[in-house]
Design a protein around this motif. Sequence first.
Motif, PDB file in Angstrom:
ATOM      1  N   MET A   1       0.824  -1.197   0.000  1.00 37.91           N
ATOM      2  CA  MET A   1       0.000   0.000   0.000  1.00 37.91           C
ATOM      3  C   MET A   1       0.863   1.254   0.000  1.00 37.91           C
ATOM      4  N   LEU A   2       1.872   1.233   0.853  1.00 38.17           N
ATOM      5  CA  LEU A   2       2.741   2.404   0.977  1.00 38.17           C
ATOM      6  C   LEU A   2       3.534   2.612  -0.317  1.00 38.17           C
ATOM      7  N   LYS A   3       3.983   1.510  -0.919  1.00 35.34           N
ATOM      8  CA  LYS A   3       4.754   1.621  -2.164  1.00 35.34           C
ATOM      9  C   LYS A   3       3.902   2.191  -3.294  1.00 35.34           C
ATOM     10  N   ARG A   4       2.604   1.884  -3.256  1.00 34.70           N
ATOM     11  CA  ARG A   4       1.695   2.426  -4.275  1.00 34.70           C
ATOM     12  C   ARG A   4       1.524   3.941  -4.099  1.00 34.70           C
ATOM     13  N   ALA A   5       1.558   4.399  -2.839  1.00 35.49           N
ATOM     14  CA  ALA A   5       1.206   5.791  -2.537  1.00 35.49           C
ATOM     15  C   ALA A   5       2.397   6.744  -2.495  1.00 35.49           C
ATOM     16  N   LEU A   6       3.598   6.215  -2.164  1.00 35.94           N
ATOM     17  CA  LEU A   6       4.755   7.089  -1.875  1.00 35.94           C
ATOM     18  C   LEU A   6       5.861   6.940  -2.918  1.00 35.94           C
ATOM     19  N   LYS A   7       6.308   8.078  -3.451  1.00 40.74           N
ATOM     20  CA  LYS A   7       7.420   8.083  -4.412  1.00 40.74           C
ATOM     21  C   LYS A   7       8.368   9.207  -4.010  1.00 40.74           C
ATOM     22  N   LEU A   8       9.638   9.072  -4.434  1.00 41.89           N
ATOM     23  CA  LEU A   8      10.610  10.156  -4.216  1.00 41.89           C
ATOM     24  C   LEU A   8      11.144  10.586  -5.574  1.00 41.89           C
ATOM     25  N   GLN A   9      10.924  11.845  -5.905  1.00 41.80           N
ATOM     26  CA  GLN A   9      11.441  12.384  -7.169  1.00 41.80           C
ATOM     27  C   GLN A   9      12.804  12.972  -6.866  1.00 41.80           C
ATOM     28  N   ARG A  10      13.845  12.423  -7.477  1.00 38.31           N
ATOM     29  CA  ARG A  10      15.204  12.781  -7.075  1.00 38.31           C
ATOM     30  C   ARG A  10      15.809  13.913  -7.915  1.00 38.31           C
ATOM     31  N   ASP A  11      15.386  14.085  -9.180  1.00 36.75           N
ATOM     32  CA  ASP A  11      16.038  15.079 -10.032  1.00 36.75           C
ATOM     33  C   ASP A  11      15.679  16.503  -9.600  1.00 36.75           C
ATOM     34  N   GLY A  12      16.673  17.386  -9.730  1.00 34.17           N
ATOM     35  CA  GLY A  12      16.503  18.783  -9.278  1.00 34.17           C
ATOM     36  C   GLY A  12      16.359  18.821  -7.774  1.00 34.17           C
ATOM     37  N   CYS A  13      15.434  19.649  -7.293  1.00 28.68           N
ATOM     38  CA  CYS A  13      15.157  19.670  -5.852  1.00 28.68           C
ATOM     39  C   CYS A  13      14.310  18.438  -5.528  1.00 28.68           C
ATOM     40  N   PRO A  14      14.823  17.526  -4.662  1.00 24.90           N
ATOM     41  CA  PRO A  14      14.057  16.293  -4.399  1.00 24.90           C
ATOM     42  C   PRO A  14      12.675  16.594  -3.812  1.00 24.90           C
ATOM     43  N   GLN A  15      11.695  15.803  -4.242  1.00 28.20           N
ATOM     44  CA  GLN A  15      10.328  15.987  -3.752  1.00 28.20           C
ATOM     45  C   GLN A  15       9.732  14.650  -3.340  1.00 28.20           C
ATOM     46  N   LEU A  16       8.982  14.698  -2.275  1.00 33.56           N
ATOM     47  CA  LEU A  16       8.229  13.535  -1.824  1.00 33.56           C
ATOM     48  C   LEU A  16       6.867  13.599  -2.514  1.00 33.56           C
ATOM     49  N   LEU A  17       6.485  12.557  -3.236  1.00 36.28           N
ATOM     50  CA  LEU A  17       5.187  12.542  -3.917  1.00 36.28           C
ATOM     51  C   LEU A  17       4.275  11.544  -3.218  1.00 36.28           C
ATOM     52  N   VAL A  18       3.152  12.035  -2.713  1.00 38.88           N
ATOM     53  CA  VAL A  18       2.198  11.164  -2.023  1.00 38.88           C
ATOM     54  C   VAL A  18       0.826  11.328  -2.671  1.00 38.88           C
ATOM     55  N   LYS A  19       0.389  10.266  -3.347  1.00 37.34           N
ATOM     56  CA  LYS A  19      -0.927  10.287  -4.022  1.00 37.34           C
ATOM     57  C   LYS A  19      -1.126  11.574  -4.828  1.00 37.34           C
ATOM     58  N   GLY A  20      -0.092  11.937  -5.595  1.00 42.05           N
ATOM     59  CA  GLY A  20      -0.218  13.110  -6.478  1.00 42.05           C
ATOM     60  C   GLY A  20       0.143  14.436  -5.837  1.00 42.05           C
ATOM     61  N   GLN A  21       0.306  14.470  -4.499  1.00 43.31           N
ATOM     62  CA  GLN A  21       0.717  15.720  -3.831  1.00 43.31           C
ATOM     63  C   GLN A  21       2.243  15.763  -3.714  1.00 43.31           C
ATOM     64  N   ALA A  22       2.843  16.941  -3.945  1.00 45.15           N
ATOM     65  CA  ALA A  22       4.308  17.066  -3.897  1.00 45.15           C
ATOM     66  C   ALA A  22       4.756  17.851  -2.665  1.00 45.15           C
ATOM     67  N   PHE A  23       5.786  17.324  -1.993  1.00 40.85           N
ATOM     68  CA  PHE A  23       6.339  17.988  -0.802  1.00 40.85           C
ATOM     69  C   PHE A  23       7.863  18.113  -0.985  1.00 40.85           C
ATOM     70  N   PRO A  24       8.377  19.356  -1.165  1.00 40.63           N
ATOM     71  CA  PRO A  24       9.819  19.515  -1.393  1.00 40.63           C
ATOM     72  C   PRO A  24      10.644  19.090  -0.168  1.00 40.63           C
ATOM     73  N   VAL A  25      11.746  18.386  -0.437  1.00 37.62           N
ATOM     74  CA  VAL A  25      12.677  18.012   0.647  1.00 37.62           C
ATOM     75  C   VAL A  25      13.790  19.058   0.634  1.00 37.62           C
ATOM     76  N   LYS A  26      13.615  20.129   1.439  1.00 33.31           N
ATOM     77  CA  LYS A  26      14.554  21.259   1.398  1.00 33.31           C
ATOM     78  C   LYS A  26      15.842  20.941   2.145  1.00 33.31           C
ATOM     79  N   ARG A  27      15.690  20.296   3.310  1.00 33.37           N
ATOM     80  CA  ARG A  27      16.888  20.026   4.103  1.00 33.37           C
ATOM     81  C   ARG A  27      16.839  18.582   4.577  1.00 33.37           C
ATOM     82  N   ASP A  28      16.579  18.369   5.873  1.00 33.31           N
ATOM     83  CA  ASP A  28      16.595  17.001   6.401  1.00 33.31           C
ATOM     84  C   ASP A  28      15.205  16.375   6.391  1.00 33.31           C
ATOM     85  N   LEU A  29      15.183  15.073   6.136  1.00 32.14           N
ATOM     86  CA  LEU A  29      13.937  14.319   6.123  1.00 32.14           C
ATOM     87  C   LEU A  29      13.963  13.314   7.279  1.00 32.14           C
ATOM     88  N   TYR A  30      13.010  13.452   8.200  1.00 33.68           N
ATOM     89  CA  TYR A  30      12.932  12.568   9.369  1.00 33.68           C
ATOM     90  C   TYR A  30      11.676  11.706   9.282  1.00 33.68           C
TER      91      TYR A  30
END
Length: 484
Positions: A1-30
Amino acid sequence: MLKRALKLQRDGCPQLLVKGQAFPVKRDLYLVGFGKAVLGMAAAAEEILGDHLTLGIINVPLGIQESLKRAGMEGMLLKPHSKIQVIEGAKNNLPDEEALKGAAAILELAKGLTADDLLLVLISGGGSALLPAPIPPIILKEKEKLTKMLASRGAAIQELNIVRKTLSMLKGGGLAQLAHPARVVSLILSDVIGDPLDIIASGPTAPSSHSVQDCIQILTKYNLLHDLPKSVEMVLSSSPTKPTAPENYAHVSNIILGSNTLALEEAKRQAEGLGYAALVLSAAVQGEVSRVATLYCQLIQLVCLGFASLGKGSLSDELRRNLLQLAAELHIPTLDLDEFLQALRGLGPVRPVCILAGGETTVQLQGTGKGGRNQELALRVGLGLHKAQATEASSPQRRCEILFLSGGTDGQDGPTEAAGAFCTPGLVAEALQEGLDVEAFLRNNDSYTFFRQFQGGHHLLVTGLTGTNVMDIQAILIRAMERS
């Protein structure tokens, strides 16, 4: 389920993609997490996030790693040299010192975050017991005693969670507030009917829709208001009377990944693959266990009447009327019983039928026995089917093979090692031959002891901890007997 919903876009500024929503990873990810499904979720998340993950802490049930190893489910375990620290606690789904330590570590991590950090929060059912952080001067024992007293008096899970939230530093949005100004993204596996964000795991990242007044009302309802420890009285008198305004949560995104509905859909697919005509009754069955048992017994009798070509007549009409009235009294949301009964009518006796349902019943404790709501429900259905058969010599039930199963998807029903149990209409009579009186066991809420003793425990459903938690599932299997 989680693999279907969560992706990490690595090119340029990395972004966390969750069900179509994008969250920029500016610094540290916890990453932090708590709940019965969180170990597998964390393993999948770490695989996806790779080196972008700075650090993680998860609180999971005691014995879960060993249980998954035994079951050969290595994919749900963290890899060696993982950046995620695992803390096991909350034995028998009750908060304890280990869970307290884990909650303190999560609290400290959240407090130190900055506006450029991103906190990924993994939440599932069982998270409430794994995130105990009572507001001082309340100590864990006092809070737990109060919760146990409420549960024993029949308080619903929603009511228990309102009380827990009011007395906690992390629940009821507390974790989200502590993590501010960091971006908070919560991925949630729901174990509550209707998926209310502020109730699942007591809503650590959701604004609470309840106030101290609601907590006081619940304590009054169960005659506990004048029986409180001094510390609880102190916290209640000094807490803000209004819930926090939703605008304080602009930094938070709560995303539901899955629920009981998903499990029922998969169960339906499996049943159809086995040749059953499968129907889902509801993913929101709730109410006192004896009333829900009556609902299932009447439903089974109605199916058997249909199989016996007696689906039209006074007995059938009476059963239908009783069923509709009972369903209305139980206030089962999203249940259209008329529509369901219509679908049932379309099924002939040619194929066996599988009726599936999910949700969570409540048990009002009268005795001192050992059991859980699923085992008690199965035992009550067994008794109900026995009584229906005994009252009518020509009972249509006699022309059907019937099996009823109720189990907790987390693999643990109450403080027992069983996930649930199953029964047949012959259970009560067979038990009497072994000197076991079903009604006596029920009076003492001692369903586990009954099933343990009956036929060597073969009617218990024992899976071990499953690594998930989306409430309970019931399955009713009915097959018309071939006429000789």
